[in-house]
Design an enzyme around this catalytic site. Sequence first.
Site, PDB file in Angstrom:
ATOM      1  N   GLU A  81      80.235 -34.967 -11.490  1.00  0.00           N
ATOM      2  CA  GLU A  81      80.372 -35.491 -12.860  1.00  0.00           C
ATOM      3  C   GLU A  81      81.604 -36.357 -12.955  1.00  0.00           C
ATOM      4  OE1 GLU A  81      79.694 -32.490 -15.860  1.00  0.00           O
ATOM      5  OE2 GLU A  81      81.025 -33.536 -17.236  1.00  0.00           O
TER       6      GLU A  81
ATOM      7  N   GLU B 287      81.576 -26.387 -13.997  1.00  0.00           N
ATOM      8  CA  GLU B 287      82.904 -26.082 -14.539  1.00  0.00           C
ATOM      9  C   GLU B 287      83.024 -24.598 -14.897  1.00  0.00           C
ATOM     10  OE1 GLU B 287      83.921 -29.017 -17.497  1.00  0.00           O
ATOM     11  OE2 GLU B 287      83.918 -30.588 -15.974  1.00  0.00           O
TER      12      GLU B 287
HETATM   13  C1  GAL Z   1      82.610 -31.983 -18.886  1.00  0.00           C
HETATM   14  C2  GAL Z   1      81.454 -30.984 -18.977  1.00  0.00           C
HETATM   15  C3  GAL Z   1      80.272 -31.586 -19.691  1.00  0.00           C
HETATM   16  C4  GAL Z   1      80.718 -32.235 -20.965  1.00  0.00           C
HETATM   17  C5  GAL Z   1      81.773 -33.264 -20.682  1.00  0.00           C
HETATM   18  C6  GAL Z   1      82.244 -33.986 -21.944  1.00  0.00           C
HETATM   19  O1  GAL Z   1      83.812 -31.412 -18.491  1.00  0.00           O
HETATM   20  O2  GAL Z   1      81.050 -30.572 -17.696  1.00  0.00           O
HETATM   21  O3  GAL Z   1      79.309 -30.604 -19.960  1.00  0.00           O
HETATM   22  O4  GAL Z   1      81.206 -31.242 -21.799  1.00  0.00           O
HETATM   23  O5  GAL Z   1      82.882 -32.600 -20.106  1.00  0.00           O
HETATM   24  O6  GAL Z   1      83.291 -34.842 -21.658  1.00  0.00           O
END
Ligand code: GAL
Length: 816
Positions: A512, A434
């Site tokens: 993710e 991100e």
């Molecule tokens: C994502 C991020 C993770 C964590 C997660 C929590 O966007 O890549 O590191 O922060 O959100 O929801």
Amino acid sequence: MQRLKTSILLVAIIFLAGCQANQPKNSKDLFDFGWKFTKGEAIGAENPNFIDQGWQDVDLPHDWSIEGPFSKENASFSRGAWLPAGKCAYRKSFEIKKNQKDKRFVIYFEGAYRNSEVWINGNFLGTRPLGYASFHYDMTPYINFGGNNTLTVKLDNSAQPGSRWYTGTGIYRHVHLITTDKLYVPVWGNYIVTNDCSAKEATIKIETEIKNDYNEEKSIIVRQTAFDSNSNEVSSIETKENLAAGESKINKSTLKVKNPLLWNPTTPNLYRIKTELIVNGNVAYAENTKTGIRKIEFDATNGFFLNGKNIKLKGVCLHHDGGPLGAAVYARTTERQLEILREMGCNAVRTAHNPFSEEFMNICDSMGFFVMSEMFDEWEKVKEPATTQNGEKIRIPVNYYADIFKKWADKDLTDFVLRDRNHPSVIMWSIGNEIDQMRRPEGAPIGKRLADIVHKLDYRPVTNGVHGYGWGVWPDSTAAATSDIYGYNYIKDDGFIKERKLQPNTMAIVTEHESAQSFYPRGTYLYGDDKKAWWDKLAYEHKDAYEWVEGRDIRGESGMDAWKWVKNRPYVMGMFIWTGFDYLGEVIPFGWPARSSSFAPIDLCGFPKDGFFFYQSQWTDQPMVHIFPHWNLEGHEGETVTVYAYTNCDEVELFQDGKSLGKQKNDTKGVEYQSWDAVYQAGELKAISYINGNQVAEKTVKTAGAPAKILISTRKTEMTANSQDLIYVECTVVDKDGNLVPKADNKIEFSIDGPAVIAGVGNGNNMSHEPFQANYRNAFNGKCLAIIKSTNTAGEIIITAKSVDLESANISLSSK
Ligand code: GAL
């Protein structure tokens, strides 16, 4: 047990010579014991004459942040689990014998958090800002032969909040002292490529950096030998090299292995490559590198292939902490995490969002897990994650990496790939998570530079976990195209459709997804006034938290959707859920008093939540069924309560007190759970699942009586007497008939008789401020954990768990 020994020894044996007569005395010795430690500045501690009397005796791995206490005043904030962080220093004295003058001495740190500065005998060796980097220094010119030597390490983790998650503070990974001849292979100098293989034959390409620190030329034979896991030689080759004084070269050789036993998740066969440098018939230097022979391939139409077989990656993201142990993780912590994840059906891990320990990679090799190894969470731009303070949602910049990116990124990335490129488990590298710059053209040259660094060093593809697809701000297409595999964070169904139209020929992976399998802590089900009371008691600080938590309903539907979208798209290699285990810090959407995250299907102590069984129903074939909630809903008698089931079978039938509430089909293409409305009354719920009409699995949940006794269970009963092995002792509070008491919170005290200590305790409650280092723990929703660590003495160990009003329990363990 055997596996644990193997994994602990694996690092150590890399440099160990075999037992033949003319073997060199290379060694890679664990340098973890007998350190002195202090918090604070430690001015002058690098001076060899500095008096460190009064400093604390510690062994590594060591993380002092985890000692606590939790405090709202700590600048680490909810991002850092409200735990302390700051400056600290370590010293260690050791002797080097006079007769070792012709040797070379390297000190190797697997990780020290952070901004390390290292001195030997007052001589500055170097600094390493990134706390997750492995680094090493040649100490030879400064060694006091035949006398005392003092190593000093200073760390500075005072710029807080220092990260979006808990980092720990200290020398939290292993340290090794490497001793070699002056003719040697530098650290990470061996590159072994095993990807050119079939079941008939493997061609192993080896590139070995060799260096001559002698003042004279050396004629060398480089011998590379492959051994199978039973130490049978399977292939060997010798090549010749001449090295002038001070010269270094890359030696290239190729080994052929007939009928190799290929590495794969079910039989993770490993081979050992022995590299020897031979001068005048004597072996001057030898090192052993474990590797696996396997072929990985990636395809824009059909996804990921291992040894010619299409495999979907059923992955989880993990942060590096080990829950109650903080950042000071031992091999057994990782091994147990992976055992639990495997039971859930997981086959892959994304190392979010930083380099993991070498030990972690070794264990993934030996257990057959795939790894997406990730490097950066920030490039040049600081992240300002949402967090809460005194009831307000605010954004505070974290002091993480952006300010050192320009200076250190290339070096950190290079070392990261060099260290781990021999691991069969590593299947791809991720250069970011991100990264905001990916939304703009400025991301393209940076992405290209980083991808080029990786490509120069290794054959594996590069990915980058990019978000924004379908959220209104689409990433910059040139920036996105700098990765080999498009990594999608939180993409939705329409995002997939649009992306595929725009990029029909790209390779794709969901780096993710989800972040919401369960926001309520394990075993927490709230109805009516109980729900109000819970939120009131929490006095939560995040104004949106209630909506957020309730929005992701009890069934964790966002996870279900994500998996459905991925499983039905062959071109998507798989997905990594956020996260496999709960982790310390990043307590969103909560504020104080929460101190650990609650996204995962498994809590901070390794106890499964309902979400665990959802993934098991999707990712495994062994017939299973799971139902929830628990059936102790006192005060709700006569109310209608929805009961949910997860199963991987054709049908499931729910019985309440022996009466069927109906059979339901498991439509794996649509609904991923079953549900029934039951009128609550104390009693029994039983789910039976069927395949082809045959009963294959069942699960019963009964209304429990009062807490009566403690049950203890462990996954193993034997550990190695090396001061670093662990046994996780899991306690469950049950009623007189052995039913889990789902809301039990009895305080359990642990005592040990025998050679072991308590390394940590926990209960999976993300709001608890009880210390992780103690000999007691309140159960949370019926469960708590004590982590027992071996000493260097062998013997029998009895662990007793006691609690007022409960029948106590004990278990016999041994350390060998
Ligand atoms: C994502 C991020 C993770 C964590 C997660 C929590 O966007 O890549 O590191 O922060 O959100 O929801």
